[in-house]
Motif scaffolding. Structure first.
Motif, mmCIF file in Angstrom:
data_model
loop_
_atom_site.group_PDB
_atom_site.id
_atom_site.type_symbol
_atom_site.label_atom_id
_atom_site.label_comp_id
_atom_site.label_asym_id
_atom_site.label_seq_id
_atom_site.Cartn_x
_atom_site.Cartn_y
_atom_site.Cartn_z
ATOM 1 N N TRP A 149 0.816 -1.215 0.000
ATOM 2 C CA TRP A 149 0.000 0.000 0.000
ATOM 3 C C TRP A 149 0.847 1.262 0.000
ATOM 4 C CZ3 TRP A 149 -4.242 -1.962 -1.471
ATOM 5 C CH2 TRP A 149 -4.678 -3.187 -0.968
ATOM 6 N N ALA A 150 2.119 1.133 0.349
ATOM 7 C CA ALA A 150 2.976 2.319 0.452
ATOM 8 C C ALA A 150 3.497 2.790 -0.899
ATOM 9 C CB ALA A 150 4.156 2.032 1.382
ATOM 10 N N ASP A 151 3.614 1.887 -1.864
ATOM 11 C CA ASP A 151 4.171 2.260 -3.164
ATOM 12 C C ASP A 151 3.261 3.288 -3.838
ATOM 13 O OD1 ASP A 151 4.855 2.235 -6.030
ATOM 14 O OD2 ASP A 151 6.102 0.517 -5.527
ATOM 15 N N PRO A 152 3.796 4.469 -4.216
ATOM 16 C CA PRO A 152 2.953 5.511 -4.804
ATOM 17 C C PRO A 152 2.624 5.286 -6.274
ATOM 18 C CG PRO A 152 5.209 6.277 -4.691
ATOM 19 C CD PRO A 152 5.185 4.935 -4.015
ATOM 20 N N LEU A 153 3.254 4.289 -6.905
ATOM 21 C CA LEU A 153 3.067 4.119 -8.343
ATOM 22 C C LEU A 153 2.571 2.738 -8.747
ATOM 23 C CD1 LEU A 153 3.377 5.119 -11.261
ATOM 24 C CD2 LEU A 153 5.800 4.474 -11.149
ATOM 25 N N LEU A 154 3.204 1.682 -8.232
ATOM 26 C CA LEU A 154 2.893 0.336 -8.710
ATOM 27 C C LEU A 154 1.805 -0.329 -7.875
ATOM 28 C CD1 LEU A 154 6.423 -1.178 -9.454
ATOM 29 C CD2 LEU A 154 4.845 -0.062 -11.042
ATOM 30 N N PRO A 155 0.696 -0.746 -8.491
ATOM 31 C CA PRO A 155 -0.281 -1.569 -7.784
ATOM 32 C C PRO A 155 0.220 -3.012 -7.728
ATOM 33 C CG PRO A 155 -1.072 -1.010 -9.994
ATOM 34 C CD PRO A 155 0.271 -0.386 -9.851
ATOM 35 N N ALA A 156 0.428 -3.530 -6.530
ATOM 36 C CA ALA A 156 1.052 -4.843 -6.359
ATOM 37 C C ALA A 156 0.285 -5.940 -7.084
ATOM 38 C CB ALA A 156 1.173 -5.166 -4.872
ATOM 39 N N GLY A 157 -1.036 -5.877 -7.048
ATOM 40 C CA GLY A 157 -1.835 -6.896 -7.710
ATOM 41 C C GLY A 157 -1.604 -6.948 -9.202
ATOM 42 N N ARG A 158 -1.400 -5.784 -9.811
ATOM 43 C CA ARG A 158 -1.144 -5.743 -11.259
ATOM 44 C C ARG A 158 0.253 -6.248 -11.582
ATOM 45 N NH1 ARG A 158 -4.770 -7.080 -13.393
ATOM 46 N NH2 ARG A 158 -5.312 -7.739 -11.301
ATOM 47 N N GLU A 167 8.978 1.057 -2.252
ATOM 48 C CA GLU A 167 8.672 0.324 -3.483
ATOM 49 C C GLU A 167 8.124 -1.073 -3.207
ATOM 50 O OE1 GLU A 167 10.592 0.374 -7.313
ATOM 51 O OE2 GLU A 167 12.345 1.197 -6.316
ATOM 52 N N VAL A 168 7.184 -1.497 -4.020
ATOM 53 C CA VAL A 168 6.719 -2.874 -3.995
ATOM 54 C C VAL A 168 7.876 -3.830 -4.289
ATOM 55 C CG1 VAL A 168 5.369 -4.553 -5.329
ATOM 56 C CG2 VAL A 168 4.280 -2.481 -4.492
ATOM 57 N N LEU A 169 8.804 -3.414 -5.143
ATOM 58 C CA LEU A 169 9.916 -4.274 -5.540
ATOM 59 C C LEU A 169 11.134 -4.138 -4.631
ATOM 60 C CD1 LEU A 169 9.817 -3.833 -9.431
ATOM 61 C CD2 LEU A 169 8.504 -5.396 -7.985
ATOM 62 N N ARG A 170 11.013 -3.355 -3.558
ATOM 63 C CA ARG A 170 12.157 -3.128 -2.686
ATOM 64 C C ARG A 170 12.693 -4.433 -2.104
ATOM 65 N NH1 ARG A 170 13.675 -4.549 2.627
ATOM 66 N NH2 ARG A 170 15.430 -3.210 3.184
ATOM 67 N N GLU A 171 11.826 -5.307 -1.618
ATOM 68 C CA GLU A 171 12.259 -6.517 -0.933
ATOM 69 C C GLU A 171 13.071 -7.417 -1.856
ATOM 70 O OE1 GLU A 171 10.463 -10.255 1.676
ATOM 71 O OE2 GLU A 171 9.125 -8.720 0.871
ATOM 72 N N MET A 205 10.906 7.227 -2.514
ATOM 73 C CA MET A 205 10.982 7.579 -3.927
ATOM 74 C C MET A 205 10.053 6.695 -4.751
ATOM 75 S SD MET A 205 13.067 10.101 -4.675
ATOM 76 C CE MET A 205 12.417 10.936 -3.234
ATOM 77 N N PRO A 206 9.540 7.208 -5.869
ATOM 78 C CA PRO A 206 8.728 6.364 -6.759
ATOM 79 C C PRO A 206 9.577 5.300 -7.433
ATOM 80 C CG PRO A 206 8.457 8.717 -7.246
ATOM 81 C CD PRO A 206 9.640 8.585 -6.342
ATOM 82 N N HIS A 207 8.915 4.326 -7.991
ATOM 83 C CA HIS A 207 9.557 3.269 -8.765
ATOM 84 C C HIS A 207 10.375 3.886 -9.905
ATOM 85 C CE1 HIS A 207 10.072 -0.613 -10.664
ATOM 86 N NE2 HIS A 207 9.435 -0.227 -11.749
ATOM 87 N N VAL A 208 11.642 3.444 -10.040
ATOM 88 C CA VAL A 208 12.562 3.956 -11.070
ATOM 89 C C VAL A 208 12.551 5.491 -11.057
ATOM 90 C CG1 VAL A 208 13.369 3.727 -13.437
ATOM 91 C CG2 VAL A 208 11.970 1.914 -12.462
ATOM 92 N N PHE A 209 12.809 6.061 -9.900
ATOM 93 C CA PHE A 209 12.739 7.514 -9.766
ATOM 94 C C PHE A 209 13.760 8.239 -10.620
ATOM 95 C CE2 PHE A 209 15.622 6.090 -6.465
ATOM 96 C CZ PHE A 209 16.600 7.067 -6.376
ATOM 97 N N ALA A 210 14.814 7.540 -11.058
ATOM 98 C CA ALA A 210 15.794 8.176 -11.946
ATOM 99 C C ALA A 210 15.156 8.668 -13.232
ATOM 100 C CB ALA A 210 16.921 7.196 -12.270
ATOM 101 N N LEU A 211 14.050 8.053 -13.629
ATOM 102 C CA LEU A 211 13.345 8.460 -14.839
ATOM 103 C C LEU A 211 12.733 9.853 -14.701
ATOM 104 C CD1 LEU A 211 12.663 7.292 -17.638
ATOM 105 C CD2 LEU A 211 10.600 6.296 -16.640
#
Length: 334
Positions: free
Chosen positions: A216-225, A265-269, A293-299
């Motif tokens: 729920w913390a990830d501001p961009l990626l919906p984990a279910g998707r 990030e959802v992918l942090r772990e 930071m958002p997912h791939v924040f370098a973008l």
């Protein structure tokens, strides 16, 4: 080992107002839109077209950046040079070295065009050209074809005279997955390995394990998707095969890794698990975990101060790899 290569970095500076605003905007727009679009093959095609149109808007690269189209077998790509142009205040590039960049997008969307905000900056800080690969993606292509394209491009670079120790792999999200799978495949097939790899928010676990961290913390990626896309992409495959889910890989003998992720990030772990596993196998890892930071924040380097700060770190990592190789007796380094 040089502290720039094998180290944990967790910047603690206050979150910028731009990052706070971006997180709120992404949470209120892109995250729910993604939850709707990432559901069917048709909606993936729509999402890809929308993103491609956005990626072609002017202003993504400064006028000092040069872009040249390239083709490699079944796929194409583009050479991105972030300096060496007239009126540029950046240093000339070393054309004997290269970064092979693999864009993200869940293996279904995005292209080298959408990721130019990363590739031109990566070229500038590493002082070498970047080859951004437009590898084949779903839904019409499979994981094996994406990996084959990446390996073909790497072999083509070797055939053109680039020394393996002068090549750095880099990628974000699905591209980070592809970079890790490439390293494992190259080693297992006895092919020469590149000098290092940089993985931004790598999507390293495509197994059926539920993504509970930061759901729920990830501001961009919906984990279910993300889980749905993993099921689509691994259909008919062993989703715990290291080439499918690099988080289960043995990293023995691989070159130094730089892994960048975020606390939310959802992918942090899975990024952290790759770092721990690689270190346990004797691989130096520069692991950077940035706060909220958002997912791939370098973008988002055009708007996020934090994103602009991460690129010099990549440059220092590559420079440190080069210095370590020279100290170990290598004549040509990254």
């Amino acid at each position: 080992m040089n502290a720039d290569i094998d180290v944990d970095v967790r910047p603690e500076h206050p979150l910028s107002w731009q990052a706070i605003a971006a997180n709120g905007l992404l949470r209120g727009t892109m995250k729910p839109i993604s939850a709707v679009l990432l559901r069917t093959t048709a909606s993936l095609v729509v999402a890809n077209r929308i993103i491609e149109l956005g990626g072609r808007l002017p202003g993504l690269v400064p006028p000092t950046v040069s872009i040249e189209q390239e083709s490699f077998g079944a796929c194409s790509g583009e050479w991105v040079r972030g300096s060496g142009q007239p009126d540029s205040d950046l240093q000339e590039l070393d054309e004997s070295k290269v970064v092979l960049y693999l864009h993200g997008g869940g293996y279904f969307i995005c292209s080298p065009v959408t990721h130019r905000p990363i590739t031109w900056r990566l070229s500038a800080v590493t002082q070498r050209p970047v080859l951004a690969l437009d590898y084949r993606q779903g839904p019409q292509h499979k994981l094996a074809e994406s990996l084959a394209d990446a390996l073909d491009a790497y072999r083509a670079l070797l055939d053109r005279g680039f020394a393996p120790e002068g090549i750095v792999l880099a990628g974000d999200s699905a591209g980070g997955h592809l970079a890790l799978a490439m390293l494992l495949s190259l080693r297992d097939n006895g092919l020469p390995l590149p000098a290092a790899a940089i993985c931004l928010s790598p999507w390293a676990d495509l197994s059926d394990e539920r993504k509970t961290a930061n759901r729920w913390a990830d501001p961009l990626l919906p984990a279910g998707r993300v889980e749905w896309m993993a099921r689509r992409w691994t259909e008919g495959l062993d989703n715990r095969d290291p080439l499918v889910s690099p988080v289960f890989g043995d990293y023995t003998g691989l070159p130094p890794l730089m892994i960048v992720t975020s606390t939310t990030e959802v992918l942090r772990e899975e990024a952290h698990r790759v770092a721990e596993r690689a270190r346990a196998n004797g691989v130096p890892v520069r692991y950077e975990e940035w706060r909220k930071m958002p997912h791939v924040f370098a973008l988002m380097a055009d708007i996020l101060p934090e994103a602009r700060l991460v690129f010099p770190n990549m440059g220092r990592f590559v420079e440190a790899v080069e210095a370590a190789a020279k100290a170990a007796g290598g004549e040509v380094a990254a």
